[in-house]
Design a protein around this motif. Structure first.
Motif, mmCIF file in Angstrom:
data_model
loop_
_atom_site.group_PDB
_atom_site.id
_atom_site.type_symbol
_atom_site.label_atom_id
_atom_site.label_comp_id
_atom_site.label_asym_id
_atom_site.label_seq_id
_atom_site.Cartn_x
_atom_site.Cartn_y
_atom_site.Cartn_z
ATOM 1 N N LYS A 22 0.138 -14.621 -12.911
ATOM 2 C CA LYS A 22 1.080 -15.513 -13.590
ATOM 3 C C LYS A 22 0.818 -15.474 -15.090
ATOM 4 C CE LYS A 22 2.388 -20.334 -13.956
ATOM 5 N NZ LYS A 22 2.016 -21.694 -13.650
ATOM 6 N N ARG A 23 1.864 -15.502 -15.867
ATOM 7 C CA ARG A 23 1.772 -15.519 -17.324
ATOM 8 C C ARG A 23 1.243 -16.880 -17.777
ATOM 9 N NH1 ARG A 23 1.578 -14.116 -21.933
ATOM 10 N NH2 ARG A 23 3.177 -13.810 -23.481
ATOM 11 N N THR A 24 0.386 -16.892 -18.793
ATOM 12 C CA THR A 24 -0.142 -18.135 -19.347
ATOM 13 C C THR A 24 0.136 -18.161 -20.850
ATOM 14 O OG1 THR A 24 -2.317 -17.118 -19.595
ATOM 15 C CG2 THR A 24 -1.968 -18.436 -17.624
ATOM 16 N N PRO A 25 1.374 -18.506 -21.250
ATOM 17 C CA PRO A 25 1.748 -18.430 -22.667
ATOM 18 C C PRO A 25 0.995 -19.396 -23.575
ATOM 19 C CG PRO A 25 3.504 -19.428 -21.391
ATOM 20 C CD PRO A 25 2.479 -18.964 -20.412
ATOM 21 N N SER A 31 -3.532 -13.722 -21.625
ATOM 22 C CA SER A 31 -2.092 -13.826 -21.389
ATOM 23 C C SER A 31 -1.709 -14.062 -19.928
ATOM 24 C CB SER A 31 -1.395 -12.558 -21.880
ATOM 25 O OG SER A 31 -1.795 -11.452 -21.104
ATOM 26 N N HIS A 32 -2.616 -13.775 -18.982
ATOM 27 C CA HIS A 32 -2.301 -13.921 -17.563
ATOM 28 C C HIS A 32 -3.490 -14.495 -16.794
ATOM 29 C CE1 HIS A 32 0.782 -11.029 -18.748
ATOM 30 N NE2 HIS A 32 1.427 -11.328 -17.637
ATOM 31 N N ARG A 46 -8.894 -14.309 -15.582
ATOM 32 C CA ARG A 46 -7.973 -14.342 -16.717
ATOM 33 C C ARG A 46 -8.034 -12.970 -17.355
ATOM 34 N NH1 ARG A 46 -5.754 -18.956 -18.245
ATOM 35 N NH2 ARG A 46 -6.609 -20.892 -17.452
ATOM 36 N N GLN A 50 -3.608 -12.070 -25.457
ATOM 37 C CA GLN A 50 -2.418 -12.847 -25.812
ATOM 38 C C GLN A 50 -1.727 -12.183 -27.001
ATOM 39 O OE1 GLN A 50 -0.133 -14.975 -24.540
ATOM 40 N NE2 GLN A 50 -1.682 -16.534 -24.189
ATOM 41 N N VAL A 95 -0.233 -5.202 -14.251
ATOM 42 C CA VAL A 95 0.759 -6.114 -14.802
ATOM 43 C C VAL A 95 1.226 -5.717 -16.201
ATOM 44 C CG1 VAL A 95 1.177 -8.508 -15.503
ATOM 45 C CG2 VAL A 95 -0.122 -8.022 -13.433
ATOM 46 N N LYS A 96 0.298 -5.382 -17.083
ATOM 47 C CA LYS A 96 0.649 -5.165 -18.489
ATOM 48 C C LYS A 96 0.902 -3.715 -18.857
ATOM 49 C CE LYS A 96 -0.821 -7.818 -21.675
ATOM 50 N NZ LYS A 96 -0.601 -9.068 -22.334
#
Length: 97
Positions: A22-25, A31-32, A46, A50, A95-96
């Protein structure tokens, strides 16, 4: 419908299930987040810088620069990616990159 006995690690991380990043803005550095589960081991990870300009999924007509960027990341982190779902590099690659 949420299960009554949902793992508190999933609730704390705010993810829908194990191995679901999940993204964590609003996180200051990463960032995730993902709650990784492999066998009976569970670990909150994590990952991702970011604001990093990552290559993302390959796109049609993608430039050579992005292809090289993706290849460099994978070469640089190959050992850690190979460790599997219990490593941050594995999730960043998935993911990235």
């Amino acid at each position: 419908m949420a299960r009554a006995n949902k793992d508190p690690r999933l609730v704390r991380a705010g993810v829908s299930g194990y191995n679901k990043p999940k993204r964590t803005p609003n996180h200051p550095k990463k960032s995730h987040i993902v709650v990784a589960k492999s066998g009976d081991k569970i670990k909150t990870i994590r990952f991702g810088e970011q604001g990093a300009r990552t290559a993302g999924a390959p796109k049609p007509g993608e430039g050579q620069k992005m292809k090289k960027k993706r290849a460099s990341f994978r070469a640089r982190h190959a050992k850690n990616i190979a460790k599997g779902p219990m490593s941050a590099a594995y999730w960043a690659n998935k993911v990235k990159w």
